[in-house]
Scaffold this motif. Structure first.
Motif, mmCIF file in Angstrom:
data_model
loop_
_atom_site.group_PDB
_atom_site.id
_atom_site.type_symbol
_atom_site.label_atom_id
_atom_site.label_comp_id
_atom_site.label_asym_id
_atom_site.label_seq_id
_atom_site.Cartn_x
_atom_site.Cartn_y
_atom_site.Cartn_z
ATOM 1 N N GLN A 55 0.858 -1.193 0.000
ATOM 2 C CA GLN A 55 0.000 0.000 0.000
ATOM 3 C C GLN A 55 0.889 1.237 0.000
ATOM 4 O O GLN A 55 1.894 1.285 0.728
ATOM 5 C CB GLN A 55 -0.886 0.025 1.250
ATOM 6 C CG GLN A 55 -1.823 -1.170 1.363
ATOM 7 C CD GLN A 55 -2.504 -1.224 2.733
ATOM 8 O OE1 GLN A 55 -2.043 -0.633 3.691
ATOM 9 N NE2 GLN A 55 -3.605 -1.957 2.813
ATOM 10 N N HIS B 196 1.868 4.805 1.170
ATOM 11 C CA HIS B 196 1.591 5.614 2.361
ATOM 12 C C HIS B 196 0.868 6.888 1.922
ATOM 13 O O HIS B 196 1.221 7.481 0.900
ATOM 14 C CB HIS B 196 2.901 5.961 3.066
ATOM 15 C CG HIS B 196 2.715 6.522 4.436
ATOM 16 N ND1 HIS B 196 2.321 7.821 4.658
ATOM 17 C CD2 HIS B 196 2.854 5.961 5.658
ATOM 18 C CE1 HIS B 196 2.238 8.042 5.956
ATOM 19 N NE2 HIS B 196 2.559 6.924 6.594
ATOM 20 N N TYR C 66 6.123 2.884 1.382
ATOM 21 C CA TYR C 66 5.069 1.877 1.222
ATOM 22 C C TYR C 66 4.888 1.146 2.543
ATOM 23 O O TYR C 66 5.768 1.184 3.414
ATOM 24 C CB TYR C 66 5.459 0.863 0.136
ATOM 25 C CG TYR C 66 5.665 1.486 -1.217
ATOM 26 C CD1 TYR C 66 4.597 1.628 -2.105
ATOM 27 C CD2 TYR C 66 6.918 1.943 -1.606
ATOM 28 C CE1 TYR C 66 4.785 2.206 -3.353
ATOM 29 C CE2 TYR C 66 7.118 2.530 -2.849
ATOM 30 C CZ TYR C 66 6.045 2.658 -3.710
ATOM 31 O OH TYR C 66 6.236 3.241 -4.937
ATOM 32 N N ARG C 67 3.765 0.468 2.679
ATOM 33 C CA ARG C 67 3.530 -0.324 3.888
ATOM 34 C C ARG C 67 2.715 -1.560 3.525
ATOM 35 O O ARG C 67 2.046 -1.611 2.495
ATOM 36 C CB ARG C 67 2.802 0.510 4.938
ATOM 37 C CG ARG C 67 1.448 1.049 4.486
ATOM 38 C CD ARG C 67 0.871 2.005 5.513
ATOM 39 N NE ARG C 67 -0.417 2.531 5.077
ATOM 40 C CZ ARG C 67 -1.086 3.453 5.744
ATOM 41 N NH1 ARG C 67 -0.601 3.956 6.855
ATOM 42 N NH2 ARG C 67 -2.246 3.879 5.306
ATOM 43 N N TYR C 68 2.790 -2.547 4.411
ATOM 44 C CA TYR C 68 2.024 -3.778 4.257
ATOM 45 C C TYR C 68 0.684 -3.685 4.981
ATOM 46 O O TYR C 68 0.581 -3.006 6.014
ATOM 47 C CB TYR C 68 2.768 -4.946 4.921
ATOM 48 C CG TYR C 68 3.923 -5.525 4.158
ATOM 49 C CD1 TYR C 68 3.714 -6.236 2.990
ATOM 50 C CD2 TYR C 68 5.222 -5.407 4.655
ATOM 51 C CE1 TYR C 68 4.782 -6.815 2.321
ATOM 52 C CE2 TYR C 68 6.285 -5.975 3.995
ATOM 53 C CZ TYR C 68 6.069 -6.679 2.822
ATOM 54 O OH TYR C 68 7.116 -7.252 2.167
ATOM 55 N N HIS C 69 -0.280 -4.408 4.489
ATOM 56 C CA HIS C 69 -1.423 -4.772 5.324
ATOM 57 C C HIS C 69 -0.883 -5.713 6.403
ATOM 58 O O HIS C 69 0.067 -6.463 6.170
ATOM 59 C CB HIS C 69 -2.482 -5.490 4.473
ATOM 60 C CG HIS C 69 -3.736 -5.837 5.226
ATOM 61 N ND1 HIS C 69 -3.805 -6.923 6.060
ATOM 62 C CD2 HIS C 69 -4.956 -5.236 5.269
ATOM 63 C CE1 HIS C 69 -5.018 -6.989 6.586
ATOM 64 N NE2 HIS C 69 -5.737 -5.964 6.125
ATOM 65 N N ASP C 70 -1.482 -5.695 7.603
ATOM 66 C CA ASP C 70 -0.944 -6.479 8.721
ATOM 67 C C ASP C 70 -0.799 -7.964 8.374
ATOM 68 O O ASP C 70 0.214 -8.595 8.705
ATOM 69 C CB ASP C 70 -1.832 -6.317 9.964
ATOM 70 C CG ASP C 70 -1.740 -4.927 10.564
ATOM 71 O OD1 ASP C 70 -0.809 -4.188 10.176
ATOM 72 O OD2 ASP C 70 -2.589 -4.573 11.402
ATOM 73 N N LEU D 247 -0.507 -9.372 5.421
ATOM 74 C CA LEU D 247 0.543 -9.557 4.421
ATOM 75 C C LEU D 247 1.925 -9.403 5.048
ATOM 76 O O LEU D 247 2.882 -10.055 4.636
ATOM 77 C CB LEU D 247 0.359 -8.572 3.273
ATOM 78 C CG LEU D 247 -0.724 -8.957 2.260
ATOM 79 C CD1 LEU D 247 -0.980 -7.815 1.290
ATOM 80 C CD2 LEU D 247 -0.307 -10.205 1.488
ATOM 81 N N ARG D 248 2.024 -8.546 6.056
ATOM 82 C CA ARG D 248 3.308 -8.402 6.760
ATOM 83 C C ARG D 248 3.705 -9.733 7.410
ATOM 84 O O ARG D 248 4.855 -10.164 7.327
ATOM 85 C CB ARG D 248 3.203 -7.291 7.817
ATOM 86 C CG ARG D 248 4.508 -7.039 8.568
ATOM 87 C CD ARG D 248 4.278 -6.082 9.737
ATOM 88 N NE ARG D 248 3.773 -4.797 9.263
ATOM 89 C CZ ARG D 248 4.555 -3.821 8.777
ATOM 90 N NH1 ARG D 248 5.857 -4.009 8.696
ATOM 91 N NH2 ARG D 248 4.029 -2.699 8.380
#
Length: 415
Positions: free
Chosen positions: A23, A25, A31-35, A37-38
């Motif tokens: 995703q 930011h 960018y960051r992960y959905h929890d 997906l992390r």
């Protein structure tokens, strides 16, 4: 981390966004992960990559981050851009995307604070002590503008340990002096600050570095002052001033100004405001004359500090109307290059002066603004600001009572 060219990595990241695996930011350039997906990604990492590959990737990321942090922090160095400042530093790892100018450099350092501190820890744990010391050295001017950051005590403690690992006695003295400053000004650990300053003094004498000897005496004096040991603080500061006055470099003039300002403040605290005022006027004359090898912005910063000291000296002498102008000058000078940690203490002191001048509405506005800012900064003087506001309200209430009683005593007044 992937050891790819930046443009390639950026393209892959966008592909992952398109596939719903990352995703963007909403505000930062990241960018960051959905929890979920992390968690999945961590499981895949453990299954597909070995410890050596993971370690190498983490090391690349830490090196890159700390190099950028070091380069960004150098924007705040008084001699930024000179060969002396750049020294042996590696420079930014990707100049094309590096923050340009001090405003962007500061924004990057603030946004990535957790990342570059983690990179510093990683560098030390993996034995890259030169990079740790260089990063801390680059940070020392920036730290002065962010005294509300408690992390500086950790940064300079780690740099001290790394300097010891490098066997550099002079750099041990330098980093211990920064550590003493951080404990005095950022975490308010005055006993710890004195211990660091005493250790710095010993290392500086061993290294034969008179400049660091002077700084160690000054930082130790600051701790002694805050511990209530005023006589000892005055003695150390006089020694510090004498050391700096005997040197001829631009940095020694800055140091002399710092020591003079501190000496005057301690003398004022000891009930000797006339002596303090004379010291601070001497310091102001040095500022007006300019500081060899330093840009005007540095002289202006020191001028604002000494103007604040002069305002407080005049207030201590009860010369309230004279005290107002130098304190307003401080706020005017700092409006050009604001440092909240310093500016708001001057605002507090101006509020006190206005209260004594009987200008209660101005005093209330000024003290309220100072109190709100000092609370945000978690500055210890927030309690003083709150007390001054209470005193002001009590005085205003008493004035209203006197006015009402006076009206009642006049013929035809209310009964």
């Amino acid at each position: 981390m992937a050891d790819l060219p930046a443009r390639t990595a950026a393209r892959y990241a966008e592909d992952l966004v398109d596939a719903g695996l990352l995703q963007s930011h909403p505000t930062a350039d990241r960018y960051r992960y959905h929890d979920l997906l992390r968690l999945f990604a961590a499981e895949q990492l453990a299954e597909e990559d070995g410890p050596e590959e993971i370690s190498a990737s983490e090391d690349r990321a830490a090196r890159w981050t700390l190099r950028r942090a070091t380069a960004a922090a150098l924007h705040f160095e008084a001699e930024y851009g000179s060969a002396a400042v750049q020294g042996d530093a590696e420079g930014d790892p990707d100049p094309a995307t590096a923050p340009v100018g001090s405003d962007r450099a500061r924004a990057w350092l603030e946004e990535e604070r957790a990342q570059w501190l983690g990179a510093l820890r990683h560098a030390q744990s993996t034995g890259r002590h030169r990079q740790v010391v260089d990063a801390a050295e680059a940070m020392h001017w920036f730290s002065d503008a962010t005294m509300d950051w408690e992390l500086w005590a950790e940064v300079f403690l780690r740099a001290t340990d790394s300097a010891r690992a490098l066997g550099s006695t002079r750099e041990v003295a330098v980093q211990l002096n920064y550590l003493a400053w951080a404990r005095n000004m950022c975490v308010f650990d005055y006993a710890g600050a004195l211990a660091a300053a005493d250790a710095a003094l010993e290392a500086a004498r061993e290294a034969g570095d008179e400049l660091q000897v002077g700084w160690a005496l000054g930082y130790g004096a600051g701790a002694l002052q805050r511990l209530g040991r005023i006589g000892e603080a005055v003695a150390r500061l006089r020694s510090s001033v004498a050391r700096f006055a005997g040197l001829s470099c631009g940095e020694s003039r800055l140091a002399e100004l710092t020591a003079l300002n501190a000496l005057g403040q301690v003398l004022r605290m000891d009930g000797r405001p006339e002596e303090a005022l004379a010291i601070h006027r001497r310091s102001k004359a040095l500022c007006r004359a300019g500081i060899p090898g330093r840009p005007t912005v540095v002289s202006r910063a020191y001028l604002s500090l000494v103007s604040q000291c002069i305002g407080n000296d005049l207030a201590a002498l009860g010369r309230w109307s004279e005290a107002e102008a130098p304190l307003r000058e401080v706020l005017s000078l700092r409006a050009v290059n604001p440092v909240s940690f310093w500016s708001e203490t001057a605002r507090l002191e101006l509020g006190v002066v206005l209260r004594h001048l009987g200008r209660h509405d101005e005093a209330r506005q000024t003290l309220t603004a100072a109190h709100e800012a000092l609370v945000r900064l978690n500055h210890p003087r927030q309690l003083e600001a709150a007390a001054e506001l209470s005193t002001l309200e009590a005085a205003a209430a008493a004035s209203r009572v006197r006015a009402r009683d006076g009206a009642a005593d006049r013929p035809g007044g209310s009964q």
